[in-house]
Design an enzyme around this catalytic site. Structure first.
Site, short mmCIF file in Angstrom:
data_model
loop_
_atom_site.label_atom_id
_atom_site.label_comp_id
_atom_site.label_asym_id
_atom_site.label_seq_id
_atom_site.Cartn_x
_atom_site.Cartn_y
_atom_site.Cartn_z
N PRO A 1 -0.27 29.92 -21.50
CA PRO A 1 -1.38 29.71 -22.44
C PRO A 1 -2.07 31.02 -22.79
CG PRO A 1 -1.55 28.27 -20.51
CD PRO A 1 -0.49 29.26 -20.22
N GLU A 2 -2.32 31.23 -24.08
CA GLU A 2 -3.04 32.41 -24.54
C GLU A 2 -4.40 31.94 -25.10
OE1 GLU A 2 -0.58 35.00 -26.97
OE2 GLU A 2 1.24 34.26 -26.03
#
Ligand SMILES: [Zn+2]
Length: 274
Positions: free
Chosen positions: A2-3
Site C-alpha cells: 500500500p502506498e
C-alpha cells in the site's frame, strides 16, 4: 504494498465508523508483526479509550485516542485493515482485533507480517514520524523545494521520488506512473532536472495520487479497502506491470529494468535519457 492513495482510501473508509467510538477489548494474535509494541503495552493503553482522530502521514495511519494516546499502524507489504461486525470470527493471519462499542471490530490482517502496530503513551509523538518527509499535497512542497532537495544528488530520479524521507508515501507503482506522465527517464540523475521538470513532476504526482484515491487505490496483489473491496486504479496504470505491452501514448513496447532491487517500468521512447 500500500502506498499513499491506498492508505488514504483506508483512512477515509474507516473514519465514519471509527471516529468517536470506544475500543472495548483488544485481541492479540499469537504471531508478532515485524514491529509491534509488547502485548502488555497494547493492553494497557488501548482498551477503554475512544478514537477521536484518524490521520495519515506518508504510509502510516495514526489513531489518536482519548487521553493523548496514539496507535500507529503501518501496513507493510500485505497488511489489511478490515472492518466488520464483532465479535470477530478468527480469520487467518489476523494479528490484532480492536473490538469496539456498537458491535464493530477492526482486524489487522497481515500474511507476511512486515506491518507495524506501535502504541505511544500520552505526550509521546511517534518516533517513526520523524523519518517521514513532506506530504505531496502540502503547500510546503514546491518545484523549487524539490529542486533544492535534489541538488547535487547523483541518485536516480526514481529512487529520489520513492525516498519517503523527502516526499512521503510514494512507492514503486506510483513512481513509475508519475515519471511516465512527466516524460522523464527513471534513471536520470535527480540533481540534473530543471525547474520545469520539477514543475511537471509535482503536477503529475498530485494528479495521479488524486486519481488513484478517487478510484479506491490500486490492487495488484493484496490491497483491499476497509470493506474488503479491491481498488480500481490498476485499470488505469499506463506503464506499471505492462512489460512488453505497447505504450498507450506511442505504441513502443514498455520495458522493465531493475533499479535498487525494484522493477521499474517505462517507455524508452516517451521517457528518453537526456
Ligand atoms: Zn511511449
Amino acid at each position: 504494498m500500500p502506498e499513499l492513495p491506498e492508505v488514504e482510501v483506508i483512512l477515509r473508509g474507516l473514519a465514519p465508523s471509527l471516529l468517536g467510538r470506544r475500543i472495548l477489548r483488544l485481541v492479540i494474535g499469537e504471531k508478532r508483526l515485524r514491529r509491534e509494541s509488547p502485548p502488555e503495552e497494547l493492553q494497557e493503553w488501548l482498551p477503554g479509550r475512544a478514537i477521536f482522530g484518524l490521520e495519515r502521514r506518508g504510509k502510516y495511519l495514526l489513531f489518536r485516542l482519548e487521553g493523548g494516546v496514539t496507535l500507529l499502524l503501518h501496513l507493510g507489504m500485505t497488511g489489511r485493515l478490515l472492518l466488520g461486525s464483532g465479535p470477530s470470527p478468527p480469520l487467518p493471519h489476523v494479528h490484532l482485533v480492536l473490538e469496539m462499542e456498537g458491535g464493530l471490530a477492526l482486524a489487522f490482517q497481515d500474511v507476511r507480517r512486515f506491518g507495524q502496530a506501535l502504541v505511544f503513551p500520552p505526550g509521546v509523538e511517534p518516533a517513526p514520524l520523524s523519518q517521514v518527509g513532506r506530504e505531496p499535497f502540502s503547500r510546503e512542497v514546491t518545484p523549487e523545494w524539490l529542486a533544492e532537495a535534489a541538488r547535487g544528488r547523483s541518485r536516480t530520479l526514481k529512487n529520489f521520488l520513492m525516498d519517503g524521507r523527502v516526499l512521503a508515501g510514494i512507492g514503486n507503482i506510483y513512481a513509475c506512473e508519475i515519471l511516465f506522465a512527466a516524460r522523464l527517464h527513471p534513471a536520470a540523475p535527480a540533481g540534473r532536472l530543471s525547474l520545469g521538470d520539477w514543475t511537471r513532476v509535482l503536477k503529475e504526482t498530485r494528479r495521479i495520487l488524486n486519481a488513484a484515491i478517487a478510484k479506491g487505490g490500486t490492487t495488484v496483489s493484496d490491497y483491499l479497502n476497509s470493506r474488503g473491496e479491491t481498488g480500481l486504479f490498476q485499470l488505469e496504470l499506463l506503464v506499471y506491470g505492462r512489460e512488453g505491452e505497447p505504450c498507450r501514448r506511442c505504441g513502443q513496447a514498455v520495458v522493465r529494468v531493475s533499479q535498487g532491487g525494484r522493477s521499474t517500468f517505462f517507455c524508452p521512447k516517451c521517457q528518453k535519457e537526456r
